[in-house]
Design a protein around this motif. Structure first.
Motif, mmCIF file in Angstrom:
data_model
loop_
_atom_site.group_PDB
_atom_site.id
_atom_site.type_symbol
_atom_site.label_atom_id
_atom_site.label_comp_id
_atom_site.label_asym_id
_atom_site.label_seq_id
_atom_site.Cartn_x
_atom_site.Cartn_y
_atom_site.Cartn_z
ATOM 1 N N LYS A 247 0.662 -1.132 0.075
ATOM 2 C CA LYS A 247 -0.205 0.137 -0.057
ATOM 3 C C LYS A 247 0.917 1.198 -0.097
ATOM 4 C CE LYS A 247 -3.947 -2.096 2.489
ATOM 5 N NZ LYS A 247 -4.851 -1.995 3.596
ATOM 6 N N SER A 248 0.330 2.406 -0.543
ATOM 7 C CA SER A 248 1.347 3.599 -0.820
ATOM 8 C C SER A 248 0.830 4.358 0.548
ATOM 9 C CB SER A 248 0.890 4.236 -1.939
ATOM 10 O OG SER A 248 0.900 3.361 -3.111
ATOM 11 N N THR A 249 1.815 5.396 0.757
ATOM 12 C CA THR A 249 1.784 6.473 1.474
ATOM 13 C C THR A 249 1.150 7.656 1.344
ATOM 14 O OG1 THR A 249 3.480 5.213 2.626
ATOM 15 C CG2 THR A 249 3.059 7.620 3.394
ATOM 16 N N THR A 250 0.340 8.352 1.639
ATOM 17 C CA THR A 250 -0.366 9.745 1.334
ATOM 18 C C THR A 250 0.457 10.694 2.205
ATOM 19 O OG1 THR A 250 -2.252 8.952 0.510
ATOM 20 C CG2 THR A 250 -2.097 11.334 1.372
ATOM 21 N N GLY A 251 0.873 11.993 1.572
ATOM 22 C CA GLY A 251 1.260 12.968 2.348
ATOM 23 C C GLY A 251 0.712 14.220 1.958
ATOM 24 N N PHE A 252 0.171 15.139 2.778
ATOM 25 C CA PHE A 252 0.223 16.563 2.182
ATOM 26 C C PHE A 252 0.215 17.666 3.275
ATOM 27 C CE2 PHE A 252 -4.193 14.717 3.752
ATOM 28 C CZ PHE A 252 -4.502 15.951 4.686
ATOM 29 N N CYS A 253 0.302 18.609 2.881
ATOM 30 C CA CYS A 253 0.164 19.800 3.895
ATOM 31 C C CYS A 253 -0.230 20.845 3.192
ATOM 32 C CB CYS A 253 1.867 20.104 4.134
ATOM 33 S SG CYS A 253 2.791 20.595 2.798
ATOM 34 N N ILE A 254 -0.970 21.795 4.009
ATOM 35 C CA ILE A 254 -1.822 23.048 3.741
ATOM 36 C C ILE A 254 -1.089 24.051 4.205
ATOM 37 C CG2 ILE A 254 -4.057 23.830 3.478
ATOM 38 C CD1 ILE A 254 -5.236 20.955 3.432
ATOM 39 N N PHE A 255 -1.079 25.177 3.579
ATOM 40 C CA PHE A 255 -0.842 26.357 3.992
ATOM 41 C C PHE A 255 -1.689 27.543 4.173
ATOM 42 C CE2 PHE A 255 3.110 24.349 2.652
ATOM 43 C CZ PHE A 255 4.168 24.674 3.774
ATOM 44 N N LEU A 256 -1.962 28.272 5.072
ATOM 45 C CA LEU A 256 -2.741 29.440 5.185
ATOM 46 C C LEU A 256 -1.877 30.825 4.925
ATOM 47 C CD1 LEU A 256 -5.576 30.802 5.237
ATOM 48 C CD2 LEU A 256 -5.335 30.551 7.871
ATOM 49 N N GLY A 257 -1.758 31.536 4.007
ATOM 50 C CA GLY A 257 -0.752 32.378 3.908
ATOM 51 C C GLY A 257 0.711 31.798 3.680
ATOM 52 N N ASN A 258 1.390 32.030 4.513
ATOM 53 C CA ASN A 258 2.851 31.315 4.698
ATOM 54 C C ASN A 258 2.971 30.456 5.851
ATOM 55 O OD1 ASN A 258 4.131 32.888 2.369
ATOM 56 N ND2 ASN A 258 4.224 34.723 3.668
ATOM 57 N N SER A 259 1.824 30.317 6.537
ATOM 58 C CA SER A 259 2.036 29.560 7.731
ATOM 59 C C SER A 259 1.264 28.046 7.494
ATOM 60 C CB SER A 259 0.802 30.048 8.802
ATOM 61 O OG SER A 259 1.553 31.416 9.140
ATOM 62 N N LEU A 260 1.953 27.176 8.002
ATOM 63 C CA LEU A 260 1.368 25.674 8.039
ATOM 64 C C LEU A 260 0.034 25.344 9.163
ATOM 65 C CD1 LEU A 260 1.892 22.746 6.811
ATOM 66 C CD2 LEU A 260 3.307 22.376 8.829
ATOM 67 N N VAL A 261 -0.939 24.965 8.507
ATOM 68 C CA VAL A 261 -2.092 24.748 9.362
ATOM 69 C C VAL A 261 -2.666 23.455 9.365
ATOM 70 C CG1 VAL A 261 -2.870 27.119 9.196
ATOM 71 C CG2 VAL A 261 -3.586 25.248 7.527
ATOM 72 N N SER A 262 -2.093 22.580 8.442
ATOM 73 C CA SER A 262 -2.569 21.262 8.331
ATOM 74 C C SER A 262 -1.607 20.109 7.566
ATOM 75 C CB SER A 262 -3.893 20.903 7.585
ATOM 76 O OG SER A 262 -4.439 19.747 7.736
ATOM 77 N N TRP A 263 -1.436 19.155 8.088
ATOM 78 C CA TRP A 263 -0.553 17.965 7.370
ATOM 79 C C TRP A 263 -0.944 16.781 7.910
ATOM 80 C CZ3 TRP A 263 0.856 21.173 11.350
ATOM 81 C CH2 TRP A 263 1.276 20.546 12.705
ATOM 82 N N LYS A 264 -0.690 15.806 6.870
ATOM 83 C CA LYS A 264 -0.953 14.366 7.387
ATOM 84 C C LYS A 264 -0.009 13.398 6.570
ATOM 85 C CE LYS A 264 -5.225 12.692 8.014
ATOM 86 N NZ LYS A 264 -6.477 12.371 7.862
ATOM 87 N N SER A 265 0.347 12.334 7.470
ATOM 88 C CA SER A 265 1.055 11.364 6.936
ATOM 89 C C SER A 265 0.424 10.014 7.062
ATOM 90 C CB SER A 265 2.384 11.039 7.271
ATOM 91 O OG SER A 265 3.139 9.898 6.813
#
Length: 388
Positions: A247-265
């Motif tokens: 199975k593969s690994t999902t990774g993402f991150c979300i920025f609000l402006g220049n600040s990281l607000v959400s991520w997942k692995s």
């Protein structure tokens, strides 16, 4: 619930009738939350539909936000007079203690810097190192080896730990630490897969992660000042990462402006038949999180500019989103296809190609070399207030 000492009754078939919720009973937290919500609603707050622990009040150009975790409350807003009034009203209903400006909450230190606000778990991290005897260990520069051969290490030392509770306790504490340390998210994701049957090899990897934390225990997320409140989404995947299940690994991150607000692995729930499919599933997961954040921000009266850019370094996956034809290679994951294409056609999401070197979500799918790891950490906004 048992009868108090000294009380005797000849009626063995009778039970106690509860008139008040007591601490320790299963329904006590529910009753407390129900009472608190009713009080806040009577004060003019609206409960968020996306996050039930958030309450928002807007009236006469006054904006107040209140966050609840059990019996701990954080309140902020645009008017200090209104905040003081709400505190006074809450004090008339409950026995509360005002701790002043937010400095420490649920083990997270809130530090003000010239560039913005930094969330750190330095004390929690130092206590963790002391608990496992790693205070004087030699630090390393990355949490997990680049392109790690974890299976080889685990195959060489396959002896099951005699007391798995030590491993479970360590990983559980690392999971909580990852709330302000996205740089260890992938390592914790890997270790948490072996909570029920860890080996000495897995425990050595966990101790190596502690050596990485020893190098910068005060590192945390910096929410920097800026004028932009646009969302940016970075999505990545590592195809067939798990040797046992493929199975593969999902990774993402979300920025609000220049600040990281959400991520997942996270490991994907199904086996992908191609790298493009794995990347596409990761893009869908990131899109769902972006839509949830957009709804949260709308409740906070923040308008998000659409479409939200979704950065991906896989040209095949981006081509699938633009191709309206469903063919044999894509029919086995058509639900994800319909979902993402619908959001793109409505102008909510816009896919954008990006080079692998600039992919910020790469750190959530694999171990990186030291130089690449430090580069991504800087992009994610990780900052150590205690290093200066």
């Amino acid at each position: 619930m048992t009868l108090p000492d000294g009380y005797s009754s000849n009626h063995a078939n009778k039970v106690c009738r509860l008139k008040k919720s007591l601490y320790g009973l299963k329904q006590a937290p529910r009753m407390w939350n129900e009472k608190l919500v009713n009080v806040l609603l009577n004060l003019g707050f609206e409960q968020s539909k996306c996050d039930h622990s958030m309450f928002v009040k807007t009236s006469n150009y006054v904006f107040i936000v209140l966050l609840v975790y059990a019996d701990d409350i954080v309140i902020t807003g645009s008017c200090s007079t209104e905040i003081a009034r709400i505190k006074s009203l809450l004090k008339s209903k409950f026995l509360i203690k005002d701790l002043g400006m937010l400095k420490y909450f649920l083990g997270i230190e809130v530090l003000k810097t010239k560039d913005g606000l930094c969330l750190s778990q330095r004390k929690y991290c130092l206590d963790l190192l002391a608990e496992f005897g790693m205070t004087g260990c030699k630090p390393v520069n990355n949490p997990i080896e680049a392109n790690h051969v974890l299976t080889r290490l685990c195959e060489q030392d396959t002896k099951v730990l005699p007391d798995i509770s030590v491993y479970q306790k360590l990983v559980g504490k690392l999971i909580y630490l990852s709330h302000t340390r996205p740089d260890i998210a992938y390592s914790v994701h890997y270790l948490s897969q072996y909570m029920h049957c860890p080996t000495n090899g897995h425990f050595k990897i966990a101790l190596r992660l502690l050596r990485y934390l020893k190098g910068s225990p005060g590192k945390g997320i910096l929410f920097s000042k800026g004028d932009s409140l646009d969302l940016k989404v970075f999505s990545d995947s590592d195809w067939g990462k798990c040797i046992k299940t493929r199975k593969s690994t999902t990774g993402f991150c979300i920025f609000l402006g220049n600040s990281l607000v959400s991520w997942k692995s996270k490991k994907q729930s199904t086996v992908s038949r191609s790298s493009a499919e794995a990347e596409y599933r990761a893009m869908c997961a990131a899109t769902c999180e972006a839509l949830w954040l957009r709804n949260i921000l709308n409740e906070l009266k923040i308008d998000i500019k659409l479409p939200v850019p979704l950065f991906c370094d896989n040209t095949a996956a981006i081509s699938i989103t633009a191709n309206p034809v469903f063919h044999e290679r894509t029919k086995h994951f058509e639900i994800d296809l319909y979902f993402l294409r619908e959001k793109i056609s409505k102008g909510v999401i816009k896919t954008v190609g990006i080079s692998s070197e600039d992919q910020s979500a790469d750190i959530f799918t694999k171990g990186l070399l030291v130089q690449a790891h430090e580069k991504v950490c800087k992009i994610l906004g990780l900052f150590d207030c205690f290093a200066y």
